[in-house]
Scaffold this motif. Structure first.
Motif, PDB file in Angstrom:
ATOM      1  N   ALA A   1      42.440 -23.317   3.820  1.00  0.00           N
ATOM      2  CA  ALA A   1      41.762 -23.858   2.640  1.00  0.00           C
ATOM      3  C   ALA A   1      41.258 -22.695   1.797  1.00  0.00           C
ATOM      4  CB  ALA A   1      40.599 -24.754   3.054  1.00  0.00           C
ATOM      5  N   GLY A   2      41.332 -22.835   0.498  1.00  0.00           N
ATOM      6  CA  GLY A   2      40.940 -21.777  -0.425  1.00  0.00           C
ATOM      7  C   GLY A   2      39.507 -21.316  -0.260  1.00  0.00           C
ATOM      8  N   ALA A   3      38.636 -22.174   0.233  1.00  0.00           N
ATOM      9  CA  ALA A   3      37.220 -21.827   0.386  1.00  0.00           C
ATOM     10  C   ALA A   3      36.997 -20.668   1.357  1.00  0.00           C
ATOM     11  CB  ALA A   3      36.435 -23.052   0.860  1.00  0.00           C
ATOM     12  N   TYR A   4      37.973 -20.383   2.208  1.00  0.00           N
ATOM     13  CA  TYR A   4      37.806 -19.342   3.226  1.00  0.00           C
ATOM     14  C   TYR A   4      38.467 -18.014   2.860  1.00  0.00           C
ATOM     15  CZ  TYR A   4      36.185 -23.210   6.030  1.00  0.00           C
ATOM     16  OH  TYR A   4      35.483 -24.292   6.485  1.00  0.00           O
ATOM     17  N   LEU A   5      39.129 -17.946   1.714  1.00  0.00           N
ATOM     18  CA  LEU A   5      39.874 -16.735   1.364  1.00  0.00           C
ATOM     19  C   LEU A   5      38.984 -15.518   1.145  1.00  0.00           C
ATOM     20  CD1 LEU A   5      42.748 -18.055  -0.905  1.00  0.00           C
ATOM     21  CD2 LEU A   5      42.703 -17.640   1.568  1.00  0.00           C
ATOM     22  N   SER A   6      37.726 -15.722   0.818  1.00  0.00           N
ATOM     23  CA  SER A   6      36.827 -14.577   0.640  1.00  0.00           C
ATOM     24  C   SER A   6      36.699 -13.780   1.934  1.00  0.00           C
ATOM     25  CB  SER A   6      35.452 -15.027   0.147  1.00  0.00           C
ATOM     26  OG  SER A   6      34.838 -15.865   1.098  1.00  0.00           O
ATOM     27  N   VAL A   7      36.832 -14.454   3.081  1.00  0.00           N
ATOM     28  CA  VAL A   7      36.783 -13.765   4.377  1.00  0.00           C
ATOM     29  C   VAL A   7      37.944 -12.776   4.478  1.00  0.00           C
ATOM     30  CG1 VAL A   7      36.942 -14.074   6.877  1.00  0.00           C
ATOM     31  CG2 VAL A   7      35.602 -15.684   5.506  1.00  0.00           C
ATOM     32  N   LEU A   8      39.123 -13.204   4.078  1.00  0.00           N
ATOM     33  CA  LEU A   8      40.300 -12.322   4.151  1.00  0.00           C
ATOM     34  C   LEU A   8      40.216 -11.183   3.140  1.00  0.00           C
ATOM     35  CD1 LEU A   8      43.271 -14.761   4.756  1.00  0.00           C
ATOM     36  CD2 LEU A   8      42.000 -13.376   6.396  1.00  0.00           C
TER      37      LEU A   8
ATOM     38  N   VAL B   1      50.345 -27.259   5.809  1.00  0.00           N
ATOM     39  CA  VAL B   1      50.072 -28.560   6.417  1.00  0.00           C
ATOM     40  C   VAL B   1      48.564 -28.802   6.348  1.00  0.00           C
ATOM     41  CG1 VAL B   1      50.106 -29.848   8.589  1.00  0.00           C
ATOM     42  CG2 VAL B   1      52.060 -28.390   7.962  1.00  0.00           C
ATOM     43  N   PRO B   2      48.135 -29.950   5.830  1.00  0.00           N
ATOM     44  CA  PRO B   2      46.695 -30.229   5.756  1.00  0.00           C
ATOM     45  C   PRO B   2      46.030 -30.126   7.135  1.00  0.00           C
ATOM     46  CG  PRO B   2      47.935 -31.847   4.494  1.00  0.00           C
ATOM     47  CD  PRO B   2      48.944 -31.034   5.258  1.00  0.00           C
ATOM     48  N   GLY B   3      44.883 -29.458   7.170  1.00  0.00           N
ATOM     49  CA  GLY B   3      44.141 -29.291   8.417  1.00  0.00           C
ATOM     50  C   GLY B   3      44.668 -28.198   9.319  1.00  0.00           C
ATOM     51  N   SER B   4      45.646 -27.430   8.861  1.00  0.00           N
ATOM     52  CA  SER B   4      46.232 -26.376   9.701  1.00  0.00           C
ATOM     53  C   SER B   4      45.424 -25.079   9.620  1.00  0.00           C
ATOM     54  CB  SER B   4      47.685 -26.120   9.291  1.00  0.00           C
ATOM     55  OG  SER B   4      47.754 -25.625   7.970  1.00  0.00           O
ATOM     56  N   VAL B   5      45.902 -24.080  10.326  1.00  0.00           N
ATOM     57  CA  VAL B   5      45.234 -22.784  10.409  1.00  0.00           C
ATOM     58  C   VAL B   5      46.071 -21.733   9.685  1.00  0.00           C
ATOM     59  CG1 VAL B   5      44.535 -20.942  12.003  1.00  0.00           C
ATOM     60  CG2 VAL B   5      44.073 -23.333  12.565  1.00  0.00           C
ATOM     61  N   LEU B   6      45.394 -20.906   8.901  1.00  0.00           N
ATOM     62  CA  LEU B   6      46.005 -19.758   8.240  1.00  0.00           C
ATOM     63  C   LEU B   6      45.712 -18.548   9.108  1.00  0.00           C
ATOM     64  CD1 LEU B   6      47.287 -18.775   5.445  1.00  0.00           C
ATOM     65  CD2 LEU B   6      44.952 -18.166   4.859  1.00  0.00           C
ATOM     66  N   SER B   7      46.735 -17.787   9.417  1.00  0.00           N
ATOM     67  CA  SER B   7      46.575 -16.598  10.250  1.00  0.00           C
ATOM     68  C   SER B   7      46.878 -15.362   9.419  1.00  0.00           C
ATOM     69  CB  SER B   7      47.543 -16.666  11.434  1.00  0.00           C
ATOM     70  OG  SER B   7      47.544 -15.452  12.152  1.00  0.00           O
ATOM     71  N   CYS B   8      46.068 -14.330   9.596  1.00  0.00           N
ATOM     72  CA  CYS B   8      46.299 -13.071   8.905  1.00  0.00           C
ATOM     73  C   CYS B   8      46.179 -11.944   9.926  1.00  0.00           C
ATOM     74  CB  CYS B   8      45.291 -12.889   7.775  1.00  0.00           C
ATOM     75  SG  CYS B   8      45.639 -11.448   6.743  1.00  0.00           S
ATOM     76  N   VAL B   9      47.248 -11.177  10.073  1.00  0.00           N
ATOM     77  CA  VAL B   9      47.267 -10.065  11.015  1.00  0.00           C
ATOM     78  C   VAL B   9      47.379  -8.772  10.223  1.00  0.00           C
ATOM     79  CG1 VAL B   9      48.462  -8.993  12.957  1.00  0.00           C
ATOM     80  CG2 VAL B   9      48.334 -11.491  12.804  1.00  0.00           C
ATOM     81  N   PHE B  10      46.451  -7.866  10.488  1.00  0.00           N
ATOM     82  CA  PHE B  10      46.415  -6.555   9.851  1.00  0.00           C
ATOM     83  C   PHE B  10      46.831  -5.522  10.889  1.00  0.00           C
ATOM     84  CE2 PHE B  10      43.152  -9.188   7.928  1.00  0.00           C
ATOM     85  CZ  PHE B  10      43.257  -8.951   6.568  1.00  0.00           C
ATOM     86  N   HIS B  11      47.896  -4.770  10.610  1.00  0.00           N
ATOM     87  CA  HIS B  11      48.308  -3.658  11.476  1.00  0.00           C
ATOM     88  C   HIS B  11      47.972  -2.361  10.752  1.00  0.00           C
ATOM     89  CE1 HIS B  11      50.587  -5.660  14.694  1.00  0.00           C
ATOM     90  NE2 HIS B  11      50.802  -6.581  13.768  1.00  0.00           N
ATOM     91  N   LEU B  12      47.182  -1.518  11.405  1.00  0.00           N
ATOM     92  CA  LEU B  12      46.817  -0.219  10.860  1.00  0.00           C
ATOM     93  C   LEU B  12      47.673   0.824  11.564  1.00  0.00           C
ATOM     94  CD1 LEU B  12      44.255  -2.187  10.932  1.00  0.00           C
ATOM     95  CD2 LEU B  12      42.967  -0.152  10.368  1.00  0.00           C
ATOM     96  N   VAL B  13      48.590   1.412  10.826  1.00  0.00           N
ATOM     97  CA  VAL B  13      49.518   2.372  11.410  1.00  0.00           C
ATOM     98  C   VAL B  13      49.506   3.642  10.574  1.00  0.00           C
ATOM     99  CG1 VAL B  13      51.892   2.776  12.171  1.00  0.00           C
ATOM    100  CG2 VAL B  13      50.964   0.451  12.203  1.00  0.00           C
ATOM    101  N   GLY B  14      48.891   4.693  11.099  1.00  0.00           N
ATOM    102  CA  GLY B  14      48.811   5.949  10.367  1.00  0.00           C
ATOM    103  C   GLY B  14      48.071   5.766   9.063  1.00  0.00           C
ATOM    104  N   ASP B  15      48.744   6.048   7.959  1.00  0.00           N
ATOM    105  CA  ASP B  15      48.124   5.911   6.640  1.00  0.00           C
ATOM    106  C   ASP B  15      48.627   4.674   5.912  1.00  0.00           C
ATOM    107  OD1 ASP B  15      50.695   6.743   6.129  1.00  0.00           O
ATOM    108  OD2 ASP B  15      50.133   8.337   4.738  1.00  0.00           O
TER     109      ASP B  15
END
Length: 143
Positions: A27-34, A71-85
């Protein structure tokens, strides 16, 4: 929200890398977290203020593309990989139609200009993923 630090990819022969995974309601309301997580992790890699802002906007844009078909009610996943620079960010969500975003749109052009390398995939469960790869000091649109 979970952080797994110092996850070693030695098992795969790639050396050490850090990653952070954030899962939240699609949901758009949570995008500030990302956006906040993106800025913090990019700062950790000494990205410039302009590069940090570009990544924040790119993550927001990638999420907006996914939320439109999530899909309504689903989960958005965001994975951050930090590799070197470099920072690789993959945003994923289960979708109703299982189609990757069109690459000939203004939104995709903006995303590519802000994030450097951009790709989108869909798996057999209609989970669409958008991956961004930005290297520190690469300038606008550079990988």
């Amino acid at each position: 929200m979970s952080q797994r630090s110092a996850h070693t990819a030695d098992e795969a022969g790639a050396g050490q890398q850090d990653f952070v995974e954030v899962r939240l309601p699609a949901a758009g309301a949570y995008l500030s977290v990302l956006r906040t997580a993106t800025a913090g992790l990019a700062a950790r890699l000494d990205f410039t203020l302009d590069e940090i802002e570009d990544l924040r906007i790119a993550v927001d844009e990638a999420c907006a593309m996914l939320l439109g078909q999530a899909v309504p009610g689903s989960v958005l996943s965001c994975v951050f990989h930090l590799v070197g620079d470099a920072l690789q960010i993959t945003v994923s969500a289960p979708t109703t139609d299982g189609h990757t975003p069109a690459r000939d749109t203004f939104a995709w052009t903006v995303l590519s200009a802000l994030a450097g390398e951009v790709d989108a995939t869909v798996d057999e469960n209609s989970v669409v993923s958008i991956s961004l790869h930005k290297k520190r000091g690469g300038g606008p649109g550079a990988p």
